[in-house]
Structure formats: structure tokens, C-alpha cells
Design a protein around this motif. Sequence first.
Motif, PDB file in Angstrom:
ATOM      1  N   SER A   1      -1.939  16.587   0.097  1.00 38.07           N
ATOM      2  CA  SER A   1      -0.670  16.342   0.612  1.00 38.07           C
ATOM      3  C   SER A   1      -1.742  15.730   2.009  1.00 38.07           C
ATOM      4  O   SER A   1      -2.622  15.846   2.152  1.00 38.07           O
ATOM      5  N   GLY A   2      -0.726  15.021   3.112  1.00 37.43           N
ATOM      6  CA  GLY A   2      -1.059  15.102   4.024  1.00 37.43           C
ATOM      7  C   GLY A   2      -1.545  13.191   4.048  1.00 37.43           C
ATOM      8  O   GLY A   2      -0.710  12.508   2.796  1.00 37.43           O
ATOM      9  N   VAL A   3      -2.649  13.029   4.728  1.00 42.22           N
ATOM     10  CA  VAL A   3      -2.747  11.854   4.904  1.00 42.22           C
ATOM     11  C   VAL A   3      -3.688  11.264   3.447  1.00 42.22           C
ATOM     12  O   VAL A   3      -2.794   9.930   3.160  1.00 42.22           O
ATOM     13  N   LEU A   4      -4.174  11.770   2.529  1.00 42.84           N
ATOM     14  CA  LEU A   4      -4.721  11.314   1.525  1.00 42.84           C
ATOM     15  C   LEU A   4      -3.956  11.028   0.431  1.00 42.84           C
ATOM     16  O   LEU A   4      -3.798   9.706  -0.696  1.00 42.84           O
ATOM     17  N   ALA A   5      -2.489  11.856   0.542  1.00 39.64           N
ATOM     18  CA  ALA A   5      -1.387  11.480  -0.705  1.00 39.64           C
ATOM     19  C   ALA A   5      -0.871  10.594  -0.243  1.00 39.64           C
ATOM     20  O   ALA A   5      -0.906   9.904  -1.209  1.00 39.64           O
ATOM     21  N   ARG A   6      -0.328  10.023   1.472  1.00 45.99           N
ATOM     22  CA  ARG A   6       0.053   9.260   1.799  1.00 45.99           C
ATOM     23  C   ARG A   6      -1.023   7.761   1.100  1.00 45.99           C
ATOM     24  O   ARG A   6      -0.378   6.581   0.183  1.00 45.99           O
ATOM     25  N   GLU A   7      -1.765   8.104   1.355  1.00 44.81           N
ATOM     26  CA  GLU A   7      -3.583   6.993   0.756  1.00 44.81           C
ATOM     27  C   GLU A   7      -3.170   6.480  -0.847  1.00 44.81           C
ATOM     28  O   GLU A   7      -3.149   5.872  -0.607  1.00 44.81           O
ATOM     29  N   ALA A   8      -3.380   7.478  -0.751  1.00 47.80           N
ATOM     30  CA  ALA A   8      -3.278   7.454  -2.990  1.00 47.80           C
ATOM     31  C   ALA A   8      -2.041   6.470  -3.546  1.00 47.80           C
ATOM     32  O   ALA A   8      -2.349   5.441  -4.176  1.00 47.80           O
ATOM     33  N   ILE A   9      -0.908   7.253  -2.535  1.00 44.48           N
ATOM     34  CA  ILE A   9       0.194   6.931  -3.251  1.00 44.48           C
ATOM     35  C   ILE A   9       0.779   5.246  -2.780  1.00 44.48           C
ATOM     36  O   ILE A   9       1.086   4.310  -4.287  1.00 44.48           O
ATOM     37  N   LEU A  10       0.298   4.694  -1.660  1.00 47.74           N
ATOM     38  CA  LEU A  10       0.772   3.753  -1.066  1.00 47.74           C
ATOM     39  C   LEU A  10      -0.352   2.331  -1.821  1.00 47.74           C
ATOM     40  O   LEU A  10      -0.428   1.230  -2.411  1.00 47.74           O
ATOM     41  N   LEU A  11      -2.039   3.107  -2.439  1.00 48.94           N
ATOM     42  CA  LEU A  11      -2.640   2.577  -3.196  1.00 48.94           C
ATOM     43  C   LEU A  11      -2.688   1.964  -4.054  1.00 48.94           C
ATOM     44  O   LEU A  11      -2.938   0.947  -4.934  1.00 48.94           O
ATOM     45  N   ALA A  12      -1.583   2.665  -5.453  1.00 43.77           N
ATOM     46  CA  ALA A  12      -0.842   2.995  -6.423  1.00 43.77           C
ATOM     47  C   ALA A  12       0.125   1.408  -6.053  1.00 43.77           C
ATOM     48  O   ALA A  12       0.663   0.950  -6.769  1.00 43.77           O
ATOM     49  N   ALA A  13       0.898   1.660  -5.089  1.00 39.85           N
ATOM     50  CA  ALA A  13       1.695   0.464  -4.813  1.00 39.85           C
ATOM     51  C   ALA A  13       1.409  -1.155  -4.602  1.00 39.85           C
ATOM     52  O   ALA A  13       2.046  -1.665  -4.592  1.00 39.85           O
ATOM     53  N   LEU A  14       0.307  -1.045  -4.618  1.00 41.22           N
ATOM     54  CA  LEU A  14      -0.271  -2.511  -3.813  1.00 41.22           C
ATOM     55  C   LEU A  14       0.193  -2.789  -5.098  1.00 41.22           C
ATOM     56  O   LEU A  14       0.542  -3.257  -5.803  1.00 41.22           O
ATOM     57  N   PRO A  15      -0.190  -5.072  -5.162  1.00 43.79           N
ATOM     58  CA  PRO A  15       0.556  -5.685  -5.941  1.00 43.79           C
ATOM     59  C   PRO A  15      -1.053  -5.577  -7.312  1.00 43.79           C
ATOM     60  O   PRO A  15      -2.156  -5.553  -7.007  1.00 43.79           O
ATOM     61  N   SER A  16      -0.485  -5.964  -8.414  1.00 47.38           N
ATOM     62  CA  SER A  16      -1.826  -6.879  -9.074  1.00 47.38           C
ATOM     63  C   SER A  16      -3.224  -7.654  -8.378  1.00 47.38           C
ATOM     64  O   SER A  16      -2.783  -7.966  -7.788  1.00 47.38           O
ATOM     65  N   ALA A  17      -3.891  -6.223  -9.505  1.00 50.82           N
ATOM     66  CA  ALA A  17      -5.368  -7.338  -9.230  1.00 50.82           C
ATOM     67  C   ALA A  17      -5.950  -8.730  -9.508  1.00 50.82           C
ATOM     68  O   ALA A  17      -5.320  -9.144 -11.376  1.00 50.82           O
ATOM     69  N   VAL A  18      -5.635  -9.397  -9.035  1.00 46.18           N
ATOM     70  CA  VAL A  18      -6.250 -10.652  -9.458  1.00 46.18           C
ATOM     71  C   VAL A  18      -7.343 -11.417 -10.570  1.00 46.18           C
ATOM     72  O   VAL A  18      -6.498 -11.497 -11.497  1.00 46.18           O
ATOM     73  N   ILE A  19      -7.953 -10.211 -11.193  1.00 46.25           N
ATOM     74  CA  ILE A  19      -8.985 -10.178 -12.170  1.00 46.25           C
ATOM     75  C   ILE A  19      -8.437 -10.161 -13.280  1.00 46.25           C
ATOM     76  O   ILE A  19      -8.739 -11.248 -13.829  1.00 46.25           O
ATOM     77  N   THR A  20      -6.635  -9.576 -13.847  1.00 50.92           N
ATOM     78  CA  THR A  20      -5.892  -9.151 -14.816  1.00 50.92           C
ATOM     79  C   THR A  20      -5.727 -11.492 -15.163  1.00 50.92           C
ATOM     80  O   THR A  20      -6.085 -11.378 -16.563  1.00 50.92           O
TER      81      THR A  20
END
Length: 311
Positions: free
Chosen positions: A253-272
Motif C-alpha cells: 500500500s501507500g506510495v509504492l503501490a501507487r508507483e507500481a500501478i502508475l508504471l503499469a499505466a504507462l504507454p507501450s515501450a518503443v522496443i516493440t
Amino acid sequence: MIDTIFTTLIPVAFVVLLGYLAGRKSLRIADRATLTKLILSWLLPPLLLTGILETPRADLLNYKVPLIFFVGLMVPYITVLLVCRYLLPYRLDEATLKASLLTFPDMVFMGLPILHQLFGPSSLYPIVIANLVPTLLIVPLTSVLLELDSPKNARAGTHVFMKSFAKAIREPRVWVPFIGAAVVLLNVHIPAVLINSLHLIGQPTTGLSLFVVGLIVAEEKVRLTAAVSVDSLIKNLVQPAAMVVTVLIFGVSGVLAREAILLAALPSAVITTMFAEEYGTLQSESSTTILATRVLAFATIPVVFLLTRKM
């Protein structure tokens, strides 16, 4: 809260737009390649090193940090791969590209500037750990699966995976954070002048990363289809939802949980798109999704940020 979001995303949009204009008017693919190499090889490692060196020792010993990112990124990758391969009419190479496209967030070029603005320097450690999953697992695994479905499949299998893995661990952005972690865990004193020097060279990373995103957008071939629309919604909304489930399962929970969720919400990586071009698979869909997820992110990231504010 709303003010925080806008004061973070408006500058991000401005720098991306500046890169887009530069890509349309003067800079070309060779310039983008040079800037990307500069960021990944020379600017990002010092920035990551300072982030690790300034991370409390107790945080480095928290086993849940690597665990949530391993589960939160690899389970969706394998799920998309299996669904596309066995439930939908996709070949192995297409299913592999889909899995990478829908579950590999752009943590370097988009994650660093956005999370750094929202959560400060402490966000660097989760980004470092999260980025190890695609660097050491998703990219090598994607390489192997694409080789298996290519005419060159004699080179595929364990040899390709180990070759990709060995290449990954030679990158400074991979091994430098481990040196920093060892220094912190051993309680080695680091002179302030060294920290300041690393800060100085690492500071341009966030701005240049966003500028390169603009260059990428300027070069993408746009062909909006129903598949691209669905892919973009899955990447920007379903993947963070999967990460919500992950952090809840492991009691984070807390900041770590929010950071993890926001990282997952980022756009697709260019390497694809690079994989798509190399293997001649889903080129148009990949490049358009890369663009679409970035445009959509300016609407979905504030939503995800607000929905997770009480975690």
C-alpha cells in the motif's frame, strides 16, 4: 491533487510536443538514435545510481518490491501470449508481439519524468527494479519466441535467450544500480561531491527522454484500426488494473503501490516497434499503438492517479 497532475503532465506534454516539432522539421532517425544512446548509456546510469544511493537501506531489503513487479508484469505478458496464441487467430510471432506491446510499459522515457515529478527522487528505486523485469526477462523471451517462428529458427531456443540475457546485463543501466545497492547495503560512505556530480550528469535524462518520445511520435506510421483502439485501452487501463490486483494480493500500500500501478499505466515501450520491423510482424499496428497509447495516456494517467490516491 488535480493541480499536481496538471503541473506534472502539462510540462511533459510541452516537451513531447517540442520533440515532435523537431522530428517533423529538422531531426531525423539518426539523430533520435544518437540521443537514445546518449540517454541509455551515459545519462540514465548516473541518474539511477544516485536514486539507489539515496534509497534507505530498509527499502532495498523489502522483498515485495521485486516480487510485485515480477508478478505484475510477467503474469499479464504470459496471459496475453497464451490468449492470443490459443484462443485468438494469431501466429506465434504475432502473439509474442501482442504480449510485448500490451504489457511492456515505457518506464525509461515516460516513467522517469512522470513519476519523478509526482513522487520525487524516491521513485527511482521502484523504476530500477521494475525495469529489470522487461530487460532481463521480457526482451530475451520475446527474442526467443520470435526466432522460433522465423526462418532462422535454427538459432532459436536457449542460445538466443542466453545471448539476449548476456547482452542485457552488459548494459550500464542494468549493472550500475546493483553496484549502488551493494554500496548502500554495506553502509559505505559516499562523499557528497560524488552524489552532486552524478546528479549533474543525470539531470538532463528526464527532459531529453520526453524529447525523444516526441521524435518517435513524429516518425510513427499512423493507421488507426479497431485492433489498435482495443490494444491501447488494454495497455493503459487493463494492465494497471492487473497491477492493482497484484499489490492487493501482496499487501502493498501507500506510495509504492501507487508507483507500481502508475508504471503499469504507462504507454507501450518503443522496443516493440523495433521487434516488429526486424521480424516483419504487425509493423503498422505496433507503431500506431505506440503513438495511440501515448496520446491516450494524457487522459488515463490522471484517472489512474486519482483512483489510487487513497491506497
